[in-house]
Design an enzyme around this catalytic site. Structure first.
Site, PDB file in Angstrom:
ATOM      1  N   GLU A 119       0.844  -1.193   0.000  1.00 33.94           N
ATOM      2  CA  GLU A 119       0.000   0.000   0.000  1.00 33.94           C
ATOM      3  C   GLU A 119       0.885   1.251   0.000  1.00 33.94           C
ATOM      4  O   GLU A 119       2.001   1.244   0.511  1.00 33.94           O
ATOM      5  CB  GLU A 119      -0.899  -0.011   1.236  1.00 33.94           C
ATOM      6  CG  GLU A 119      -1.866   1.160   1.315  1.00 33.94           C
ATOM      7  CD  GLU A 119      -2.684   1.168   2.594  1.00 33.94           C
ATOM      8  OE1 GLU A 119      -3.748   1.805   2.597  1.00 33.94           O
ATOM      9  OE2 GLU A 119      -2.248   0.542   3.595  1.00 33.94           O
TER      10      GLU A 119
ATOM     11  N   LYS B   6     -10.031   1.200  -1.805  1.00 32.89           N
ATOM     12  CA  LYS B   6     -10.079   0.869  -0.387  1.00 32.89           C
ATOM     13  C   LYS B   6     -11.482   1.204   0.102  1.00 32.89           C
ATOM     14  O   LYS B   6     -11.956   2.331  -0.066  1.00 32.89           O
ATOM     15  CB  LYS B   6      -9.027   1.659   0.380  1.00 32.89           C
ATOM     16  CG  LYS B   6      -8.802   1.189   1.805  1.00 32.89           C
ATOM     17  CD  LYS B   6      -7.590   1.893   2.417  1.00 32.89           C
ATOM     18  CE  LYS B   6      -7.216   1.284   3.762  1.00 32.89           C
ATOM     19  NZ  LYS B   6      -5.988   1.905   4.316  1.00 32.89           N
TER      20      LYS B   6
ATOM     21  N   CYS C  29      -5.187  -3.250   3.234  1.00 29.65           N
ATOM     22  CA  CYS C  29      -4.820  -3.012   4.625  1.00 29.65           C
ATOM     23  C   CYS C  29      -6.014  -3.124   5.575  1.00 29.65           C
ATOM     24  O   CYS C  29      -6.463  -4.217   5.901  1.00 29.65           O
ATOM     25  CB  CYS C  29      -4.142  -1.644   4.732  1.00 29.65           C
ATOM     26  SG  CYS C  29      -3.244  -1.383   6.280  1.00 29.65           S
TER      27      CYS C  29
END
Length: 525
Positions: free
Chosen positions: A267, A344, A378
């Protein structure tokens, strides 16, 4: 109509057919139409069991099936529970019956016996796979009209079976050799014409002795392994974009030398580009500046994937969307030249506060030459619903680029990724960033131990860890992942998390109409 111009074909459905199948289903079922995510799950679970009929190239019929044990399908059930909410997630390669979960025909072409062709396709598949028969729940579209006359659904069905009452669906199925086992109550509650009832139908394969034990089979299993590489990349100052690009190309070259199918980067991969600036930028200025590199980054990585013949999960890069909002996008560059993105879904509080990053609302697997993969960025790995939604759509390898600043944050990601591997019986590949960028706001320190995780059962690594990088060290790790081991584990493992889900109690349901789909402001070629 000139017969020379008519070309009617029944063939296996492909992922490219999904939009056309969805449109056909919407035409017939309206708000209850099949969703694209469901079709992707069906095709991934059992590709040879999905059919379409085309008329001069246009999809005019669709048929969906999967394999299941007769111990389940011959007992009372409803459509939702037996089909895994429409994803065919209860497909069992070692089952003994083919289950018909859907047949839909464009009403404009009913005179071409599209339904008959699809039923024949099911029978041929059943015979080819040496299954005992075909089971399904059939609609009763005339029941709502005839219930008052006959009193009960059972009495109406008996009159149809005895030939004293014609039903366009049930009578057709009986003529095609299907036997009525009884009624399924509450099969499809929204089917008002059938009052929620369905006929429990079975067709027995005449070429099989049903009394003989079924030999063990390995239907639908792939013998190929997929080699994955995870780069634990060190953030460092760079003098130019070309300097940064050379670092990435080095790792792609290494992954290719080791004949990897995938290489994944962390990321916030492009944040080192901010070190080119001569003065320190505020968090807002930083994120605006990094987004100006989008087109250059995408073009470079796309060419890299093609020239090195490797699929690249290119970490993430903050990107301005067409509506002017900013999202943290993972870019996936396939060796075919195709480029995909995944937003995300859950920006962290810091991302929202310092960088004004917004969350995306679309989550789908990406079709690759090694099968469907998924990407969660993440923090997204800490929400089990997301990985389950991807798994239902057919994903077996999940890539998680991450960026954490200290050990506690890292462990949250790692433990959740290992949980996702166990509960979904999938592989999870993580890639973290290490090093520091002293002059870049919010990117001061990093902590990572990139890993490749497996379910915890006998066919896999002893600790559920196929590979693990050294702490805070720039390196690359590899592992060979065998997707057929996942299939075996799901159907005959010590525990069978996917198969043992209580479909009658809970589900993950994605809202497909949350908002219009956003796309990056740049054009991805």
């Amino acid at each position: 109509m000139n017969s020379k111009n008519i070309d009617v074909i029944v063939r296996q459905a492909t992922y490219e057919d999904i939009p056309a199948i969805t449109r056909l289903s919407e035409k017939i079922y309206g708000d209850h139409a099949v969703q694209e995510e469901m079709l992707g799950g069906q095709m991934s679970a059992f590709p040879e069991g999905q059919f379409v009929t085309t008329y001069n190239g246009e999809v005019v019929g669709h048929c969906a099936t999967f394999i299941i044990s007769g111990d389940i399908a011959l007992k009372p059930h409803n459509w939702t529970s037996i089909t895994g909410h429409g994803y065919a997630s209860r497909h069992d390669p070692d089952g003994d019956y083919l289950y018909g979960m859907e047949v839909v025909v464009d009403e404009r072409f009913r005179g071409l016996r599209i339904g008959q062709r699809l039923y024949d396709g099911r029978k041929h598949l059943c015979e080819k796979l040496e299954l005992k028969g075909i089971i399904f729940g059939g609609r009763m579209p005339n029941l709502h009209k005839k219930l008052k006359q006959y009193g009960t659904p059972e009495d109406y069905l008996e009159q149809v079976i005895n030939g004293k009452q014609n039903d366009p669906v049930i009578s057709f199925q009986i003529r095609n050799g299907f036997t009525v086992l009884g009624l399924l109550k509450g099969y499809l509650p929204f089917d008002k014409e059938s009052l929620g009832y369905a006929t429990h139908m079975v067709w027995y394969n005449p070429k099989i002795d049903r009394d003989q034990p079924k030999p063990l089979s390995k239907r639908g299993l792939s013998r190929d392994s997929v080699r994955v590489a995870s780069v634990q990349y060190q953030a460092r100052k760079v003098k130019s974009f070309e300097d940064f690009a050379a670092q990435l190309e080095y790792f792609v070259d290494v992954a290719t030398v080791y004949r990897s199918d995938f290489v994944v980067f962390p990321e916030m991969l492009t944040i080192p580009l901010l070190s080119i600036e001569s003065k320190k930028l505020t968090p807002q200025q930083s994120i605006e500046k990094i987004s100006t590199y989008t087109e250059k980054f995408v073009t470079f990585m796309q060419n890299l994937a093609i020239s090195y013949n490797i699929n690249i999960i290119g970490g993430t890069h903050p990107t301005v969307m067409k509506d002017g909002s900013l999202e943290n996008l993972a870019y996936v560059f396939l060796r075919t030249g195709a480029v995909h993105t995944q937003s995300k879904i859950h920006p962290t509080p810091n991302e929202r506060y310092w960088w004004n990053i917004e969350g995306g609302d679309k989550l789908k697997p990406i079709q690759t030459d090694c099968g469907p993969i998924g990407v969660l960025i993440c923090y997204d790995s800490e929400f089990p619903e997301l990985a389950r939604h991807l798994t239902d759509q057919g994903m077996k390898i999940l890539f998680v680029p991450f960026c954490t600043d200290e050990r506690q944050g890292y462990l949250r990601v790692r433990y959740c990724c290992q949980a996702r591997a166990i509960e979904n019986q999938i592989y999870v590949v993580t890639s973290g960033i290490v090093g520091n960028l002293p002059d870049v706001e919010n990117m001061d320190v990093h902590y990572a131990e990139s890993g490749i995780f497996t379910p915890c059962d006998f066919p896999f690594a002893r600790d559920g860890i196929a590979a693990l990088a050294d702490t805070n060290t720039e390196t690359i790790i590899f592992s060979d992942l065998k997707t057929d081991q996942l299939t075996i584990s799901r159907n005959s493992g010590t525990v069978q998390n996917l198969k043992d889900r209580r479909f009658d109690l809970y589900r993950v349901e994605w809202n497909p109409k949350s908002s219009p789909q956003q796309e990056p402001a740049i054009k991805i070629r």
